[in-house]
Write a protein that holds these residues in place. Structure first.
Motif, PDB file in Angstrom:
ATOM      1  N   LYS A  79     -16.500  -7.054   6.946  1.00  0.00           N
ATOM      2  CA  LYS A  79     -15.063  -7.055   7.109  1.00  0.00           C
ATOM      3  C   LYS A  79     -14.437  -7.953   6.065  1.00  0.00           C
ATOM      4  O   LYS A  79     -14.980  -9.015   5.746  1.00  0.00           O
ATOM      5  CB  LYS A  79     -14.681  -7.540   8.528  1.00  0.00           C
TER       6      LYS A  79
ATOM      7  N   LEU B  92     -11.802  -8.911  17.041  1.00  0.00           N
ATOM      8  CA  LEU B  92     -12.511  -7.840  16.341  1.00  0.00           C
ATOM      9  C   LEU B  92     -13.856  -8.334  15.820  1.00  0.00           C
ATOM     10  O   LEU B  92     -14.870  -7.642  15.930  1.00  0.00           O
ATOM     11  CB  LEU B  92     -11.663  -7.311  15.187  1.00  0.00           C
TER      12      LEU B  92
ATOM     13  N   TYR C  61     -11.173  -9.982   5.705  1.00  0.00           N
ATOM     14  CA  TYR C  61      -9.941 -10.471   6.298  1.00  0.00           C
ATOM     15  C   TYR C  61      -9.436 -11.692   5.548  1.00  0.00           C
ATOM     16  O   TYR C  61      -8.830 -12.591   6.120  1.00  0.00           O
ATOM     17  CB  TYR C  61     -10.141 -10.806   7.778  1.00  0.00           C
TER      18      TYR C  61
ATOM     19  N   SER D  36       0.845  -1.188   0.000  1.00  0.00           N
ATOM     20  CA  SER D  36       0.000   0.000   0.000  1.00  0.00           C
ATOM     21  C   SER D  36       0.878   1.234   0.000  1.00  0.00           C
ATOM     22  O   SER D  36       1.815   1.325   0.799  1.00  0.00           O
ATOM     23  CB  SER D  36      -0.912   0.009   1.223  1.00  0.00           C
TER      24      SER D  36
ATOM     25  N   LEU E  69      -0.373   1.856  14.521  1.00  0.00           N
ATOM     26  CA  LEU E  69      -1.753   1.683  14.055  1.00  0.00           C
ATOM     27  C   LEU E  69      -2.656   1.162  15.168  1.00  0.00           C
ATOM     28  O   LEU E  69      -2.208   0.416  16.051  1.00  0.00           O
ATOM     29  CB  LEU E  69      -1.779   0.710  12.872  1.00  0.00           C
ATOM     30  N   PRO E  70      -3.945   1.518  15.140  1.00  0.00           N
ATOM     31  CA  PRO E  70      -4.885   1.030  16.156  1.00  0.00           C
ATOM     32  C   PRO E  70      -5.208  -0.450  15.953  1.00  0.00           C
ATOM     33  O   PRO E  70      -5.164  -0.966  14.829  1.00  0.00           O
ATOM     34  CB  PRO E  70      -6.128   1.905  15.924  1.00  0.00           C
ATOM     35  N   LYS E  71      -5.515  -1.132  17.042  1.00  0.00           N
ATOM     36  CA  LYS E  71      -5.901  -2.533  16.942  1.00  0.00           C
ATOM     37  C   LYS E  71      -7.144  -2.686  16.069  1.00  0.00           C
ATOM     38  O   LYS E  71      -8.049  -1.859  16.118  1.00  0.00           O
ATOM     39  CB  LYS E  71      -6.178  -3.110  18.329  1.00  0.00           C
ATOM     40  N   GLY E  72      -7.140  -3.755  15.291  1.00  0.00           N
ATOM     41  CA  GLY E  72      -8.313  -4.044  14.476  1.00  0.00           C
ATOM     42  C   GLY E  72      -8.254  -3.514  13.059  1.00  0.00           C
ATOM     43  O   GLY E  72      -9.085  -3.885  12.236  1.00  0.00           O
ATOM     44  N   SER E  73      -7.296  -2.665  12.754  1.00  0.00           N
ATOM     45  CA  SER E  73      -7.217  -2.159  11.378  1.00  0.00           C
ATOM     46  C   SER E  73      -6.638  -3.244  10.482  1.00  0.00           C
ATOM     47  O   SER E  73      -5.788  -4.045  10.892  1.00  0.00           O
ATOM     48  CB  SER E  73      -6.364  -0.896  11.306  1.00  0.00           C
ATOM     49  N   LEU E  74      -7.114  -3.280   9.253  1.00  0.00           N
ATOM     50  CA  LEU E  74      -6.660  -4.306   8.319  1.00  0.00           C
ATOM     51  C   LEU E  74      -5.173  -4.166   8.037  1.00  0.00           C
ATOM     52  O   LEU E  74      -4.448  -5.170   7.941  1.00  0.00           O
ATOM     53  CB  LEU E  74      -7.457  -4.220   7.003  1.00  0.00           C
ATOM     54  N   ASP E  75      -4.678  -2.927   7.923  1.00  0.00           N
ATOM     55  CA  ASP E  75      -3.252  -2.725   7.697  1.00  0.00           C
ATOM     56  C   ASP E  75      -2.433  -3.305   8.852  1.00  0.00           C
ATOM     57  O   ASP E  75      -1.422  -3.971   8.637  1.00  0.00           O
ATOM     58  CB  ASP E  75      -2.932  -1.232   7.534  1.00  0.00           C
ATOM     59  N   ARG E  76      -2.885  -3.046  10.073  1.00  0.00           N
ATOM     60  CA  ARG E  76      -2.157  -3.564  11.241  1.00  0.00           C
ATOM     61  C   ARG E  76      -2.079  -5.092  11.194  1.00  0.00           C
ATOM     62  O   ARG E  76      -1.015  -5.675  11.417  1.00  0.00           O
ATOM     63  CB  ARG E  76      -2.840  -3.105  12.522  1.00  0.00           C
TER      64      ARG E  76
END
Length: 280
Positions: free
Chosen positions: A274, A263, A276, A180, A222-229
């Protein structure tokens, strides 16, 4: 204008304008392609015709390599080729190899010749693509037993580097796909073993340890739960495998699954909304 530029280029390599007639070397309708060069920010610095004059076989003769296209103005029919010529009788060139590239366009670095594997002879490096999103296709050619042969190929990368990681005079091929923006997915490293290039990630744990730290820094931002993370956590697991830390890789993969499951169990979260697929 293109022919004049090429003549000047060849003249700078010690080949006079009178020694070459491009119209006799290429098929009817052929267009000489351009090689574009960029700085680290992606800005084009300069462009030159895809013509290389180089002593490929270390025999004192300047071989000629030309990249050209047919049907260049018709996207569906466009075809990209390279031809390699050997000098004969001082003023003539003989075609010894022609290759139709798998891609329709050059992809940086495009076309070059240098000693990739440290054997004292230069390989021809061809990098093409069919679209920026699909990434590049690398083909490496060498003169072996007086014949040009393809000795390596790989594809699907957006960043390509040639670095002598071992310090033995041969260059490793480092290829990474874009994830990305400016962020690359984990690299693959191909190394020369004396006879061929093959995947050799496990031979370079220090290189991949640096990549692990890069992804750790990204995860922590990054915050927990983000796809990037979640994807960066998965990259860490993959890179731990390349460093030989298999148990750490397994632990990291379990952490990815656990965070994704947490999540999906959150109140009010519809799992159908979502995506994933990458992490699950």
């Amino acid at each position: 204008m293109t022919i004049i530029l090429i003549a000047l280029l060849l003249h700078s390599k010690g080949i006079s304008r009178e020694e070459i007639n491009l119209s006799n070397l290429l098929p009817n309708g052929a267009e000489i392609e351009a090689l574009n060069f960029y700085d680290q920010a992606g800005n084009q610095i300069f462009s030159q015709p895809a013509v290389i004059a180089n002593d490929l076989n270390n025999d004192g003769r300047e071989y000629l390599i030309i990249g050209f296209s047919l049907n260049s103005d018709e996207p569906e029919k466009r075809e990209l080729f390279i031809k390699i010529f050997r000098p004969i009788n001082g003023q003539q060139y003989q075609s010894i190899f022609e290759f139709k590239a798998p891609g329709k366009f050059f992809f940086s670095p495009g076309l070059k010749a240098f000693d990739l594997n440290g054997d004292g002879r230069k390989e021809v490096i061809l990098v093409t693509s069919n679209s920026a999103s699909l990434g590049g296709i690398l083909d490496v050619f060498a003169i072996q037993n007086n014949h040009v042969q393809r000795v390596f190929t790989t594809s699907g990368f957006h960043r390509l580097s040639f670095i002598d990681l071992k310090g033995d005079g041969s260059y490793e091929i480092i290829a990474a796909a874009k994830y990305s923006g400016d962020i690359m997915a984990p690299s693959n490293i191909y190394s020369w073993d004396g006879t061929r290039y093959s995947l050799a990630n496990l031979e370079f744990p220090r290189y991949f340890q640096a990549e692990v730290q890069k992804y750790i820094d990204l995860v922590n931002s990054l915050p927990k739960g983000s796809l990037d993370r979640l994807n960066y956590m998965l990259f860490i697991a993959e890179e731990y495998g390349n460093t030989g830390r298999v148990n750490d890789g397994i632990f990291q993969a379990q952490a990815v699954i656990s965070e994704a499951q947490d999540l999906l169990r959150e109140p009010g979260v519809d799992p159908r909304e979502k995506n994933y697929t990458r992490v699950l």
